[in-house]
Every structure is written in structure tokens, then in C-alpha cells.
Design an enzyme around this catalytic site. Structure first.
Site, short mmCIF file in Angstrom:
data_model
loop_
_atom_site.label_atom_id
_atom_site.label_comp_id
_atom_site.label_asym_id
_atom_site.label_seq_id
_atom_site.Cartn_x
_atom_site.Cartn_y
_atom_site.Cartn_z
N HIS A 112 0.89 5.16 1.18
CA HIS A 112 0.26 6.19 2.02
C HIS A 112 0.32 7.53 1.28
CE1 HIS A 112 0.32 4.04 6.01
NE2 HIS A 112 1.27 3.34 5.41
N HIS A 114 0.84 -1.21 0.00
CA HIS A 114 0.00 0.00 0.00
C HIS A 114 0.87 1.25 0.00
CE1 HIS A 114 0.64 -1.29 4.17
NE2 HIS A 114 0.68 -0.01 4.49
P1 5GP Z 1 1.61 0.29 7.42
O1 5GP Z 1 2.13 0.61 8.80
O2 5GP Z 1 1.45 -1.20 7.19
O3 5GP Z 1 2.38 0.99 6.34
O4 5GP Z 1 0.18 0.96 7.36
C1 5GP Z 1 -1.01 0.28 7.58
C2 5GP Z 1 -2.08 1.33 7.72
O5 5GP Z 1 -3.33 0.68 7.61
C3 5GP Z 1 -2.07 2.07 9.04
O6 5GP Z 1 -1.87 3.46 8.79
C4 5GP Z 1 -3.43 1.77 9.66
O7 5GP Z 1 -4.00 2.87 10.31
C5 5GP Z 1 -4.24 1.34 8.46
N1 5GP Z 1 -5.27 0.36 8.76
C6 5GP Z 1 -5.12 -0.79 9.48
N2 5GP Z 1 -6.28 -1.46 9.54
C7 5GP Z 1 -7.19 -0.72 8.83
C8 5GP Z 1 -8.57 -0.91 8.54
O8 5GP Z 1 -9.22 -1.88 8.94
N3 5GP Z 1 -9.16 0.06 7.80
C9 5GP Z 1 -8.49 1.16 7.34
N4 5GP Z 1 -9.18 2.04 6.63
N5 5GP Z 1 -7.19 1.36 7.61
C10 5GP Z 1 -6.54 0.43 8.34
#
Ligand code: 5GP
Ligand code: ZN
Length: 135
Positions: A100, A98
Site C-alpha cells: 500500500h 501487495h
Molecule cells: P489488504 O487488506 O489485503 O492489505 O488490502 C487489500 C486492498 O485491496 C484493500 O485496500 C481493498 O480496498 C483493495 N481492493 C480489494 N478489491 C479490489 C479491487 O477489486 N480493485 C481494487 N482496485 N482494489 C481492491
């Protein structure tokens, strides 16, 4: 992927606030935004991280991320971070690739880099050589 939270969001099995969708990419608001409008852009197909995502899919996802970065100008924002975390040490928590897209407000205090230091004598050249061997 059956137990992936983002695959479930894409399939509509878990609710999300959708921003954008095309044949390859899906974008929705992060549940815990750094700033209002913080959006996640994901490929519809499950890939773990940047290494495992095919180049053509990366292109599609980054094009969608750019579209969203431009659209975020509709919100209060002075700039935007477009970032990808790969693997736990880099802060990846959800292992479905993903991007951001984070609107930034001047003085919002979100810490971008923990600490930085200059290279020691000869270190930059040696480092560049090691990286270039992997290209
Ligand atoms: P990472 O740390 O893996 O780069 O980011 C994962 C992101 O996914 C985090 O910013 C977190 O807030 C978001 N996230 C985790 N679970 C969910 C969810 O169930 N729904 C949404 N909309 N965002 C999520
Ligand atoms: Zn997934």
C-alpha cells in the site's frame, strides 16, 4: 492464479485504474482509498505474502512503490505510508502480495497504531534474543 482478484486485474479481466507497469510490477488505485491516490503495488507473478515473495521480486516491487511514493507528491499530501499487511491478523484481505502506498494529509485521522506500551523490565532484551535466533 485463476481465482485471485489481483491476478485478474493484472490480466485485465477486472477493470482497474492503472498507475504503473514494468516487467515485474503492476500498480493501480485502491478501490476504497484511505486518501485519494492510495495505490497498490503488486508483483505480476502471484505470491501470497512477504514470506513467499522472492527477494529479487520484493526489490522490484519496492522500487516501484518508491517511484509511486515520489509521484504522489503531485497530489495533496503531507506524507506517505508504505505498508504491507501479511496474514489475516495483520489485516491482509487479498492474498496476493501487495504494497500500500498511501498519501497522508496532516490531521486526516487515519489510525496508524491501535495502542502502544513500553517494554517491561528485561522484556526488550528477551524479545530481541528470540527475534535474532530467527535471523
Ligand atoms: P489488504 O487488506 O489485503 O492489505 O488490502 C487489500 C486492498 O485491496 C484493500 O485496500 C481493498 O480496498 C483493495 N481492493 C480489494 N478489491 C479490489 C479491487 O477489486 N480493485 C481494487 N482496485 N482494489 C481492491
Ligand atoms: Zn494473484
Amino acid at each position: 492464479m485463476d481465482d485471485c482478484i489481483f491476478c485478474k486485474i493484472i490480466r485485465g479481466e477486472i477493470p482497474s485504474t492503472k498507475i504503473y507497469e514494468d516487467g515485474d510490477a503492476f500498480a493501480f488505485l485502491d478501490i476504497a482509498p484511505v486518501n485519494v491516490g492510495h495505490t497498490l503495488v503488486v508483483p505480476k507473478q502471484h505470491f501470497k505474502n512477504v514470506y513467499e515473495t522472492p527477494d529479487e521480486v520484493l526489490q522490484k516491487v519496492m522500487t516501484a512503490a518508491k517511484k509511486i511514493a515520489e509521484a504522489l507528491k503531485a497530489l495533496p499530501s503531507d506524507g506517505v505510508n508504505v505498508t504491507i499487511n501479511n496474514d489475516s491478523a495483520a489485516g491482509q484481505v487479498v492474498f496476493h502480495f501487495h504494497v500500500h502506498v498511501i498519501p497522508r494529509i496532516a490531521g486526516d485521522g487515519f489510525p496508524l497504531w491501535h495502542s502502544r506500551r513500553p517494554y517491561n523490565e528485561g522484556e526488550a532484551k528477551g524479545t530481541a534474543e528470540k527475534i535474532m535466533r530467527g535471523l
